[in-house]
Design a protein around this motif. Structure first.
Motif, PDB file in Angstrom:
ATOM      1  N   HIS A 297       7.713   3.134  -2.030  1.00 32.17           N
ATOM      2  CA  HIS A 297       7.702   4.656  -1.781  1.00 32.17           C
ATOM      3  C   HIS A 297       7.629   5.419  -3.282  1.00 32.17           C
ATOM      4  O   HIS A 297       6.890   6.070  -3.559  1.00 32.17           O
ATOM      5  CB  HIS A 297       8.451   5.428  -0.757  1.00 32.17           C
TER       6      HIS A 297
ATOM      7  N   GLY B 293       5.205   4.433  -5.466  1.00 31.32           N
ATOM      8  CA  GLY B 293       3.863   4.982  -4.968  1.00 31.32           C
ATOM      9  C   GLY B 293       2.802   3.518  -4.997  1.00 31.32           C
ATOM     10  O   GLY B 293       1.714   3.715  -5.080  1.00 31.32           O
TER      11      GLY B 293
ATOM     12  N   SER C  14       1.583  -0.130  -2.800  1.00 37.77           N
ATOM     13  CA  SER C  14       1.523  -0.421  -1.306  1.00 37.77           C
ATOM     14  C   SER C  14       2.619  -1.607  -1.021  1.00 37.77           C
ATOM     15  O   SER C  14       3.069  -2.474  -1.758  1.00 37.77           O
ATOM     16  CB  SER C  14       0.045  -1.404  -1.347  1.00 37.77           C
ATOM     17  N   THR C  15       3.224  -1.071   0.158  1.00 37.54           N
ATOM     18  CA  THR C  15       4.410  -1.983   0.309  1.00 37.54           C
ATOM     19  C   THR C  15       4.350  -2.369   1.953  1.00 37.54           C
ATOM     20  O   THR C  15       4.128  -1.612   2.846  1.00 37.54           O
ATOM     21  CB  THR C  15       5.802  -1.078   0.091  1.00 37.54           C
TER      22      THR C  15
ATOM     23  N   SER D 225      -1.288  -1.306   2.546  1.00 41.62           N
ATOM     24  CA  SER D 225      -0.776  -0.261   3.285  1.00 41.62           C
ATOM     25  C   SER D 225       0.330   0.355   2.684  1.00 41.62           C
ATOM     26  O   SER D 225       1.151  -0.300   1.837  1.00 41.62           O
ATOM     27  CB  SER D 225      -0.681  -0.394   4.704  1.00 41.62           C
ATOM     28  N   LEU D 226       0.750   1.576   2.911  1.00 48.58           N
ATOM     29  CA  LEU D 226       1.840   2.254   2.484  1.00 48.58           C
ATOM     30  C   LEU D 226       2.984   2.276   3.426  1.00 48.58           C
ATOM     31  O   LEU D 226       2.980   2.907   4.364  1.00 48.58           O
ATOM     32  CB  LEU D 226       1.509   3.732   1.980  1.00 48.58           C
TER      33      LEU D 226
END
Length: 351
Positions: free
Chosen positions: A196, A199, A201-202, A260-261
């Protein structure tokens, strides 16, 4: 480069080392590159590849996933814990760095910002936590202006705790009961926070019991070794969720093309089952192909021991999200398919 979701059908023999009779094909959904771009990527040398994966902890899953990516034109680097493993992995064509979780060297952090993707497959240590996240601020400073755009942490379904045999999905409240599971959950939260802050994708993959060639109930029975303490504890569970390594790898590839985040995915098959049932089926497969080499009492003693005490209910873990969000169609929806593929591809181990 544009990416389009579409149904792709690959010959099953082309994916990893997962072999199915040549008359069959395996279908699954993966977003695919436009044809011209895909040709350019696969023909590109690894040194020119825009996709560079670093696998922190190239163990059982990491090694096979690395080979799959390499076959698709990726440049792959990673870490391991010993010089012997390092040499073997380098012979396979990978750039490998030594990293001991008990005595982490920060040199490996310096190479991460040259990679576009990072897969973390190192379990946390009780009392210490995640060995990489110990250096969170330094790691963040290294990656802040780097090339990283995708991060995945391999966790475990143990973070749910004992759920009384209920079906649990990713929204089910986590309640780890032992210190290892609590450390897993803390590591999940740490990696999600890092992603996060950067910034990028995790995603978190909560894996069931991992198996495949060389690491399965079939292999355990053939070796006829006594059960470990962990295996004995598993024998007391009424439900255990499992996943074949080939299905972990295809889920990872799918998540790369559908980033995706902060998404969390359960990566398990469709059929949670008790360990005794799995060993019984393994014995049937072995005895059918190589009759008379293993006697049933090898696992019956364990079965009788379990019958004298009440089984812990455990949990039945749902995999609906990886199917709906990532379009995964499992190669091995149950342990029966996975174990049969292992035996079918196995040379006679009793010679």
């Amino acid at each position: 480069m544009e990416i389009y979701p579409m149904c792709v059908q690959f010959p099953a023999t082309s994916f990893l080392f997962h072999r199915i009779p040549s008359s069959q094909t395996t279908s699954f959904f993966l977003p695919c590159f436009r044809a011209s771009n895909f040709r350019q990527e696969t023909e590109m040398s690894e040194s020119e590849s825009p996709n560079r994966m670093f696998i922190m902890g190239m163990g059982f899953v990491g090694k096979f996933f690395a080979q799959d990516l390499k076959n698709h034109g990726w440049a792959v680097s990673g870490s391991c814990t010993s010089l012997l493993k390092k040499k073997k992995l380098e012979e396979m064509g990978f750039d490998i760095y030594l990293f001991n979780a008990n005595e982490p060297e920060l040199e490996v952090l310096n190479v991460l910002n040259h990679h576009t993707h990072l897969l973390v497959s190192i379990p946390p240590l009780v009392g210490i936590g995640d060995p990489i996240l110990q250096h969170e601020e330094l790691l963040k400073s290294r990656l802040m202006d780097g090339n990283l755009k995708w991060l995945c942490y391999l966790s475990s379904t143990s973070v749910y705790g004992n759920c009384g045999g209920m079906w649990v999905d990713e929204d089910y409240p986590v309640s780890p009961t032992d210190e290892k599971a609590k450390a897993r959950l803390a590591a999940e939260e740490g990696w999600l926070k890092l992603g996060h802050d950067l910034g990028i994708s995790t995603q978190i993959f909560r894996l069931g019991g991992i198996y495949g060639p060389g690491r399965s109930a079939v292999d355990t029975m053939i070796k006829q070794e006594p059960s470990s303490e962990i295996q004995r504890r598993r024998a007391s569970r009424h439900y255990t969720s499992r996943i074949h390594f080939a299905d972990i790898c295809q889920a990872l590839r799918a998540s790369i093309y559908k980033p995706s985040l902060g998404a969390i995915y359960n990566v398990v098959d469709d059929e949670p089952a008790p360990r005794i049932e799995v060993f019984s089926y393994s014995w049937d497969l072995i005895d059918k192909k190589w009759p008379g080499h293993i006697k049933q009492p090898v696992f019956r003693n364990e079965a009788e021991s379990c019958s004298t005490r009440s089984l812990r209910e455990g949990k039945r873990v749902s995999n609906v999200r990886i199917k709906e969000k990532l379009g995964v169609r499992l190669f091995h929806p149950s342990y029966k398919s996975g174990l049969k593929s292992i035996v079918d591809d196995m040379d006679n181990p009793f010679l």
